[in-house]
Design an enzyme around this catalytic site. Structure first.
Site, PDB file in Angstrom:
ATOM      1  N   PHE A 153      -4.984   3.915  -1.509  1.00  0.00           N
ATOM      2  CA  PHE A 153      -6.157   2.983  -2.319  1.00  0.00           C
ATOM      3  C   PHE A 153      -5.768   1.643  -1.325  1.00  0.00           C
ATOM      4  CE2 PHE A 153      -7.461  -0.122  -5.309  1.00  0.00           C
ATOM      5  CZ  PHE A 153      -8.767   0.597  -5.572  1.00  0.00           C
ATOM      6  N   ASP A 238      -1.225  -2.424   4.822  1.00  0.00           N
ATOM      7  CA  ASP A 238      -1.943  -3.099   3.639  1.00  0.00           C
ATOM      8  C   ASP A 238      -0.772  -3.603   2.766  1.00  0.00           C
ATOM      9  OD1 ASP A 238      -2.826  -3.448   0.988  1.00  0.00           O
ATOM     10  OD2 ASP A 238      -4.455  -1.603   1.193  1.00  0.00           O
ATOM     11  N   LYS A 268      -3.667 -10.396  -4.081  1.00  0.00           N
ATOM     12  CA  LYS A 268      -2.707 -10.162  -5.140  1.00  0.00           C
ATOM     13  C   LYS A 268      -1.835 -11.365  -5.404  1.00  0.00           C
ATOM     14  CE  LYS A 268      -3.359  -5.415  -6.116  1.00  0.00           C
ATOM     15  NZ  LYS A 268      -4.339  -5.766  -7.309  1.00  0.00           N
TER      16      LYS A 268
END
Length: 415
Positions: A153, A238, A268
């Site tokens: 994802f 990532d 984040k």
């Protein structure tokens, strides 16, 4: 601020309405991409939040690994307020001291070599979009494939979505940008078979978050580094969810010797709750792939966001947060493994996934809310925890003590 102004501000932000009232208004004013929210949250402090009806919750999700320092951290709040009072938005025609200082800080924490650079964005998906462009710039007529992993994802914007493997996310928006292939997760031989001189980049998460907190093995990460280097492909990591101290190191790949990527995406936890992301490129050859005018962003790297990033990193660095992530993460994983009904525990530091003995994980999320805990289901039988990195052992134990009853309630409520 006067008492009248304080009251007016509170009314503007919360309106004094009940949670049911707010949810009814939500359903008639916002797009339904998230379904109906579970609660209407109005206030937070440390690891706790409160909803519009006054109920208190221990936040064990941290805004999905975003609130690294919990809610309303006083130092971050003061720095952001001070910066906003001084200089807010300046566009990308200019820079600011906070932007330069945060870039330098990230390069230092990443142990990046000379010639490395940072491009600031507003989100993880936007950082991945920049990474896709970087991969395209490593393309030649015979080098155009991008490899990603099953279960990946990387975001929901079109380039990031092309890297994401879940069909339910992808199919409604096809055709997606081409050239992306998904190969088996943590399978070195499959990677070896897929890798040749036609691959421009391999994009992987050291720990797959949305897939249920699945870490890649150290051997796989080392093989990925060796094979990409051998064939001239970029290794793009990532670290949107696994980075910024979440695993007990600044970045998850730093747990594995010899794995320095060509590029890394962050977001984040980087802003401690304020929206910011980044693409970090390692070395002059990679950093020079994208030149002036080939990419940009209006809000990315603005003074307020980069001030939030600097403040967040400062607190993490000076308060022992990395060690706390490892220590309290150990309390959670040990306690989860000893809990009846838990069949597997995965992850590192305070990025944890655990499986339960049935398809009742969504019901467990609801039972946990009723009991005063915020957790997340990533699948029918998988629960994810990504709490603030300031979580204490005692707070972790309150959840572990309550978990058996939560799982029993969820199991009984699920056909």
């Amino acid at each position: 601020m006067s008492d009248t102004a304080t009251t007016e501000t509170a009314d503007l932000l919360t309106g004094g309405a009940s949670g049911a009232d707010w949810l009814a208004r939500y359903n008639t004013s916002l797009m339904g991409v998230f379904g109906t929210p579970q609660r209407v949250l109005v206030r937070g402090s440390g690891c706790h939040v409160w909803d519009a009806d006054g109920r208190e919750y221990l936040d064990l999700l941290g805004g999905i690994a975003v609130n690294a320092l919990g809610h309303a951290h006083p130092f971050v709040t003061s720095v952001v307020t001070s910066q906003l009072e001084t200089l807010g938005h300046i566009s990308n025609f200019f820079t600011s001291p906070t932007q330069v200082a945060l870039a330098e800080k990230l390069l230092g924490l990443a142990e990046a070599p000379a010639g490395s650079r940072v491009f600031f964005t507003n989100s993880g998906a936007e950082a991945l979009e920049a990474a896709v462009k970087l991969a395209r710039r490593n393309s030649t007529p015979g080098r155009q494939r991008i490899l990603a992993l099953d279960g990946a994802f990387h975001g929901r914007t079109m380039g990031a979505l092309a890297l994401t493997s879940k069909k339910a996310y992808r199919e409604p928006f096809e055709p997606l940008p081409g050239g992306v292939e998904h190969i088996p997760f943590d399978d070195i031989e499959a990677l070896r078979s897929a890798m040749d001189s036609s691959v421009a980049a391999l994009v992987i998460e050291p720990i797959q978050g949305e897939a249920g907190v699945r870490p890649l093995s150290p051997d796989y990460l080392q093989a990925a580094r060796e094979l990409t280097r051998e064939h001239g492909a970029l290794l793009i990591l990532d670290e949107v969810q696994s980075g910024v101290a979440r695993t007990g190191r600044w970045f998850a790949h730093q747990w594995v010797d010899g794995v320095l990527p060509d590029a890394m995406t962050l977001a984040k936890g980087l802003g401690g709750g304020f929206p910011i992301g980044a693409l970090v490129t390692f070395g002059e050859d990679v950093s020079s792939l994208i030149g002036a005018g080939q990419h940009g962003t209006t809000f990315g790297g603005n003074p307020v966001a980069t001030a939030a990033g600097l403040a967040t990193l400062h607190v993490l660095e000076t308060t022992g947060a990395l060690q706390n992530a490892s220590d309290v993460g150990g309390v959670l994983t040990t306690g989860l493994a000893a809990t009846e009904g838990v069949t597997a525990v995965r992850g590192q530091g305070m990025l944890i996934g655990f499986d339960v003995d049935g398809g009742y994980a969504p019901a467990a999320v609801q039972a946990a809310l009723t009991a005063g805990f915020i957790i997340n289901a990533t699948g029918p039988s998988t629960i994810r925890l990504a709490p603030p990195l300031i979580l204490t052992p005692d707070q972790a134990r309150t959840f572990l003590d309550a978990l058996p009853a939560i799982l029993t309630t969820a199991r009984e409520a699920t056909p």
